[in-house]
Design a protein around this motif. Sequence first.
Motif, PDB file in Angstrom:
ATOM      1  N   ILE A 166       0.812  -1.212   0.000  1.00 46.42           N
ATOM      2  CA  ILE A 166       0.000   0.000   0.000  1.00 46.42           C
ATOM      3  C   ILE A 166       0.850   1.270   0.000  1.00 46.42           C
ATOM      4  N   PHE A 167       1.919   1.330   0.777  1.00 45.10           N
ATOM      5  CA  PHE A 167       2.718   2.544   0.872  1.00 45.10           C
ATOM      6  C   PHE A 167       3.345   2.932  -0.467  1.00 45.10           C
ATOM      7  N   SER A 168       3.800   1.938  -1.229  1.00 43.17           N
ATOM      8  CA  SER A 168       4.412   2.262  -2.515  1.00 43.17           C
ATOM      9  C   SER A 168       3.373   2.805  -3.491  1.00 43.17           C
ATOM     10  N   THR A 169       2.142   2.299  -3.432  1.00 46.04           N
ATOM     11  CA  THR A 169       1.083   2.818  -4.301  1.00 46.04           C
ATOM     12  C   THR A 169       0.710   4.237  -3.884  1.00 46.04           C
ATOM     13  N   ILE A 170       0.601   4.487  -2.589  1.00 39.02           N
ATOM     14  CA  ILE A 170       0.301   5.842  -2.106  1.00 39.02           C
ATOM     15  C   ILE A 170       1.414   6.797  -2.509  1.00 39.02           C
ATOM     16  N   GLN A 171       2.663   6.366  -2.374  1.00 40.66           N
ATOM     17  CA  GLN A 171       3.805   7.193  -2.778  1.00 40.66           C
ATOM     18  C   GLN A 171       3.757   7.457  -4.278  1.00 40.66           C
ATOM     19  N   PHE A 172       3.420   6.439  -5.077  1.00 41.07           N
ATOM     20  CA  PHE A 172       3.305   6.607  -6.525  1.00 41.07           C
ATOM     21  C   PHE A 172       2.234   7.635  -6.853  1.00 41.07           C
ATOM     22  N   ILE A 173       1.077   7.544  -6.201  1.00 44.25           N
ATOM     23  CA  ILE A 173      -0.020   8.488  -6.453  1.00 44.25           C
ATOM     24  C   ILE A 173       0.404   9.908  -6.098  1.00 44.25           C
ATOM     25  N   ARG A 174       1.073  10.071  -4.968  1.00 42.68           N
ATOM     26  CA  ARG A 174       1.513  11.407  -4.536  1.00 42.68           C
ATOM     27  C   ARG A 174       2.560  12.003  -5.469  1.00 42.68           C
ATOM     28  N   SER A 175       3.442  11.165  -6.007  1.00 42.87           N
ATOM     29  CA  SER A 175       4.543  11.685  -6.825  1.00 42.87           C
ATOM     30  C   SER A 175       4.205  11.788  -8.310  1.00 42.87           C
ATOM     31  N   THR A 176       3.047  11.278  -8.713  1.00 44.08           N
ATOM     32  CA  THR A 176       2.663  11.297 -10.119  1.00 44.08           C
ATOM     33  C   THR A 176       2.078  12.644 -10.480  1.00 44.08           C
ATOM     34  N   ILE A 177       2.527  13.159 -11.604  1.00 48.49           N
ATOM     35  CA  ILE A 177       2.075  14.474 -12.051  1.00 48.49           C
ATOM     36  C   ILE A 177       0.634  14.416 -12.545  1.00 48.49           C
ATOM     37  N   GLY A 178       0.327  13.418 -13.356  1.00 48.29           N
ATOM     38  CA  GLY A 178      -1.002  13.364 -13.961  1.00 48.29           C
ATOM     39  C   GLY A 178      -1.859  12.243 -13.420  1.00 48.29           C
ATOM     40  N   TRP A 179      -3.140  12.505 -13.258  1.00 43.98           N
ATOM     41  CA  TRP A 179      -4.077  11.490 -12.803  1.00 43.98           C
ATOM     42  C   TRP A 179      -4.263  10.397 -13.839  1.00 43.98           C
ATOM     43  N   LYS A 180      -3.972  10.719 -15.095  1.00 44.64           N
ATOM     44  CA  LYS A 180      -4.087   9.709 -16.150  1.00 44.64           C
ATOM     45  C   LYS A 180      -3.154   8.533 -15.841  1.00 44.64           C
ATOM     46  N   ASP A 181      -1.931   8.832 -15.405  1.00 39.37           N
ATOM     47  CA  ASP A 181      -0.977   7.776 -15.049  1.00 39.37           C
ATOM     48  C   ASP A 181      -1.483   6.945 -13.876  1.00 39.37           C
ATOM     49  N   VAL A 182      -2.063   7.614 -12.888  1.00 45.05           N
ATOM     50  CA  VAL A 182      -2.595   6.909 -11.717  1.00 45.05           C
ATOM     51  C   VAL A 182      -3.703   5.956 -12.150  1.00 45.05           C
TER      52      VAL A 182
END
Length: 140
Positions: free
Chosen positions: A40-56
């Motif tokens: 879960i932490f790596s996914t939350i970190q990925f979401i926080r560090s991603t510029i675009g919601w499209k990538d998320v």
Amino acid sequence: MLKKFYKIIIVPYTVFLLYLMFLGMGRFQYEDNLITVEPIFSTIQFIRSTIGWKDVIIIVLGNIIMFVPFGFLGWINPQLRNLKILLYSFISCIVIVEALQYFTRMGIFEVDDILLNTFGVYLGWLLCRFIEQKFSRLVL
């Protein structure tokens, strides 16, 4: 009718998915073997560090939605109608695939991928039960 279509399409779909997991979407071979084991932490970190919601959406929801069809495997093997057996079987397979990504360096072994993919299978299993109950004439 749906079961027959499913039986025809699931093998090519699986091959396509494996292609995406190892070669598709701009994949390249990493210099090092990479592993992410913090659920879960790596996914939350990925979401926080991603510029675009499209990538998320593509990565996180894709890891769920792309595995929904495997929740219907009970249509091929009746033992896989049992949720426990289905999930144990699926988790065993996806851990092997993630390990292959790690050892070939064509991806990252990520516990979050295993969790998200398994959640997709569970949603597929629920959808399969719903379809069988509501549309039994179409399934046969």
